[in-house]
Design a protein around this motif. Structure first.
Motif, short mmCIF file in Angstrom:
data_model
loop_
_atom_site.label_atom_id
_atom_site.label_comp_id
_atom_site.label_asym_id
_atom_site.label_seq_id
_atom_site.Cartn_x
_atom_site.Cartn_y
_atom_site.Cartn_z
N ASP A 167 18.74 12.50 -14.93
CA ASP A 167 17.58 13.00 -15.68
C ASP A 167 17.49 12.35 -17.05
OD1 ASP A 167 16.98 14.64 -13.56
OD2 ASP A 167 18.00 16.38 -14.39
N LYS A 168 16.28 12.10 -17.48
CA LYS A 168 16.05 11.51 -18.80
C LYS A 168 15.95 12.63 -19.82
CE LYS A 168 13.03 8.09 -21.04
NZ LYS A 168 12.51 8.81 -22.20
N THR A 169 16.87 12.63 -20.79
CA THR A 169 16.92 13.68 -21.81
C THR A 169 16.62 13.12 -23.21
OG1 THR A 169 19.31 13.36 -22.06
CG2 THR A 169 18.57 15.04 -20.49
N TRP A 170 16.24 11.86 -23.29
CA TRP A 170 15.93 11.23 -24.57
C TRP A 170 14.46 10.84 -24.58
CZ3 TRP A 170 19.18 9.55 -20.78
CH2 TRP A 170 18.74 8.47 -20.00
N ALA A 171 13.91 10.70 -25.77
CA ALA A 171 12.48 10.45 -25.90
C ALA A 171 12.13 8.97 -25.91
CB ALA A 171 11.96 11.10 -27.18
N SER A 172 13.07 8.10 -26.21
CA SER A 172 12.78 6.67 -26.30
C SER A 172 12.32 6.11 -24.96
CB SER A 172 14.03 5.91 -26.78
OG SER A 172 14.44 6.36 -28.05
N ARG A 173 11.52 5.06 -25.02
CA ARG A 173 11.00 4.43 -23.81
C ARG A 173 12.00 3.42 -23.25
NH1 ARG A 173 5.69 4.83 -22.65
NH2 ARG A 173 5.65 2.70 -21.85
N ILE A 174 13.16 3.94 -22.82
CA ILE A 174 14.17 3.11 -22.18
C ILE A 174 14.63 3.84 -20.92
CG2 ILE A 174 16.03 4.06 -23.65
CD1 ILE A 174 17.42 1.32 -23.37
N TYR A 175 14.74 3.09 -19.82
CA TYR A 175 15.03 3.69 -18.52
C TYR A 175 16.18 2.93 -17.87
CZ TYR A 175 10.28 5.04 -19.67
OH TYR A 175 9.17 5.50 -20.34
N PHE A 176 17.08 3.67 -17.24
CA PHE A 176 18.29 3.08 -16.66
C PHE A 176 18.30 3.30 -15.15
CE2 PHE A 176 19.13 4.34 -21.01
CZ PHE A 176 19.79 3.25 -21.55
N PHE A 177 18.71 2.24 -14.42
CA PHE A 177 18.75 2.32 -12.96
C PHE A 177 20.05 1.70 -12.45
CE2 PHE A 177 14.32 1.60 -14.27
CZ PHE A 177 13.78 2.81 -13.89
N SER A 178 20.60 2.29 -11.41
CA SER A 178 21.72 1.69 -10.70
C SER A 178 21.14 0.71 -9.69
CB SER A 178 22.55 2.77 -9.99
OG SER A 178 23.61 2.19 -9.26
N ALA A 179 21.45 -0.59 -9.86
CA ALA A 179 20.75 -1.62 -9.08
C ALA A 179 21.68 -2.50 -8.26
CB ALA A 179 19.91 -2.48 -10.02
N GLY A 180 22.94 -2.12 -8.12
CA GLY A 180 23.81 -2.83 -7.19
C GLY A 180 24.46 -4.07 -7.77
#
Length: 426
Positions: free
Chosen positions: A288-301
């Motif tokens: 879950d995203k709990t921060w307001a900044s426009r940065i997104y993290f993904f597990s991509a292998g």
């Protein structure tokens, strides 16, 4: 799955066949019968319109490619200038089939898409993304360990269907009617009608939309940019270029945005970061995203999977980002794009003329997230603007620009762009 009236009746169906997953059956010399069986299977599902059958594999012998072409089965890499201009005997295409799928399907109004391939994670994700954009989908694959004979019966038996846009709308309409709501006379007009309605609604909502800062922009649904004016998008391979240990998402975002602003880029920045499956430090950034900044993290292998995922997401972003007549910027932080002509051509075909495209491939001496100069050195010493040219220029020809060649692809980097390319955005 049995036969039925599934396909939506759109005018067009595209078939994408991954030959690396399911090769031509041994002993099958009549390639035309493969196309005939595919088309007949589609007709059994209720579709009778125009069909294009496309095939992809990493390497295809010329005689096989020619025979497939005679059968009107088209080799996807032939759509690239890199493949067409290469003089290599055994050409190898580094692009994943999902890149072709996304690139071709995105500009289309809703169409039928049938994919013959193993249900790998990124393919399944891409199909979900396309489904949310109105396309009707079918994935054909036998159980693990089995091959595909390409008979009509086996194609039918191993077809896995997603919900069509029309079926979803009909279910919603039935729900409305069950609640006593007035019947909508638009029912039955098909998915293209609903797609147009959707586009109209999107345009209407743009003026009043307020972005939810805690929503993850993962492209599983269309991106509706709420940021006005010039934007900077950053796609970051965080396994190759890790972030400072112990940093919070807001700290990471603020450091990158500040470095960009100091170099005269806009402060309207969005960052997509891609982690490896074994990245223990980055695992806390997932979920879950709990921060307001426009940065997104993904597990991509693994390394190859990260490039494929990043490429597809860049395709979605480039197609759906703001198209205002202002200079926007795209940064790709990775060591897997610059130097690969197929990916560079794809990137240049994606971006509009008003977008600056930079690739950052930091050397070991500046790839130090613990340094107080991070990430400024990335942009000062590791960023190159990629300019694309495919030509037959002889190697001995003099040129005022520095060039690095790879399979006929020339990366043209002007001297001032290597050291001060950021200044062009002033």
């Amino acid at each position: 799955m049995g036969e039925g009236e599934y396909f939506s009746g759109n005018d067009y169906t595209m078939v994408f066949w991954n030959m690396d997953d399911y090769p031509i059956p041994v002993g099958m010399d009549d390639f035309g019968s493969i196309r005939i069986n595919i088309v007949e299977a589609l007709e059994r599902f209720g579709y009778h319109g125009e069909t294009d059958v496309n095939v992809h594999c990493e390497q295809l012998e010329c005689d096989v490619r020619d025979e497939l072409s005679k059968a009107r089965i088209y080799y996807l890499p032939e759509a690239t200038k890199v493949y067409l201009t290469s003089t290599a005997v055994n050409k190898v295409c580094s692009l994943d089939m999902t890149a072709f799928l996304v690139r071709i399907a995105l500009p289309q109004p809703p169409i039928n898409i049938a994919v013959i391939a193993k249900p790998k994670a990124e393919l399944v994700r891409v199909l979900e993304c396309l489904k949310s954009r109105g396309h009707t989908l079918m994935l054909i694959h036998p159980p693990d360990g089995e091959q595909l004979s390409f008979s009509v019966d086996t194609l039918l038996a191993h077809a896995h269907l997603g919900d069509s846009k029309e079926e979803e709308e009909e279910e919603e309409e039935e729900d409305h009617l069950s609640k006593g709501e007035e019947e909508d006379t638009s029912v039955g007009l098909g998915p293209y009608y609903y797609y147009c309605q959707y586009l109209s609604q999107v345009e209407k909502e743009k003026e009043e939309e307020v972005e939810d800062p805690y929503k993850i922009l993962d492209f599983l649904e269309p991106i509706r940019p709420s940021v006005k004016g010039a934007m900077t998008a950053v796609f970051w391979d965080a396994q190759y270029c890790p972030f400072p240990p112990g940093s919070t998402p807001d700290e990471i975002y603020n450091s990158i945005e500040l470095a960009l602003v100091e170099r005269k880029f806009t402060n309207k920045t969005t960052i997509w970061a891609y982690l490896g499956d074994d990245d223990k430090n980055g695992s806390a950034l997932l979920g879950d995203k709990t921060w307001a900044s426009r940065i997104y993290f993904f597990s991509a292998g693994d390394k190859a999977s990260r490039r494929i995922r990043m490429t597809n997401d860049i395709c979605f972003w480039a197609h759906e980002s703001s198209r205002q007549p202002v200079r926007e910027s795209l940064f790709i932080v990775s060591d897997q794009f610059r130097g690969d002509p197929y990916y560079v051509e794809l990137l240049h075909n994606l971006v509009p003329a008003c977008l600056h495209l930079f690739c950052i491939t930091p050397t070991q001496d500046i790839n130090k997230p613990e340094s107080p100069e991070w990430p400024g050195l990335f942009f000062d010493q590791g960023a190159y603007r990629l300019l694309l040219e495919i030509s037959e220029i002889p190697a001995a020809r003099s040129c005022s620009k520095k060039r690095k060649t790879d399979a006929g692809m020339l990366f043209m980097m002007e001297d001032e762009e290597e050291t001060s390319g950021m200044e062009s955005n002033k």
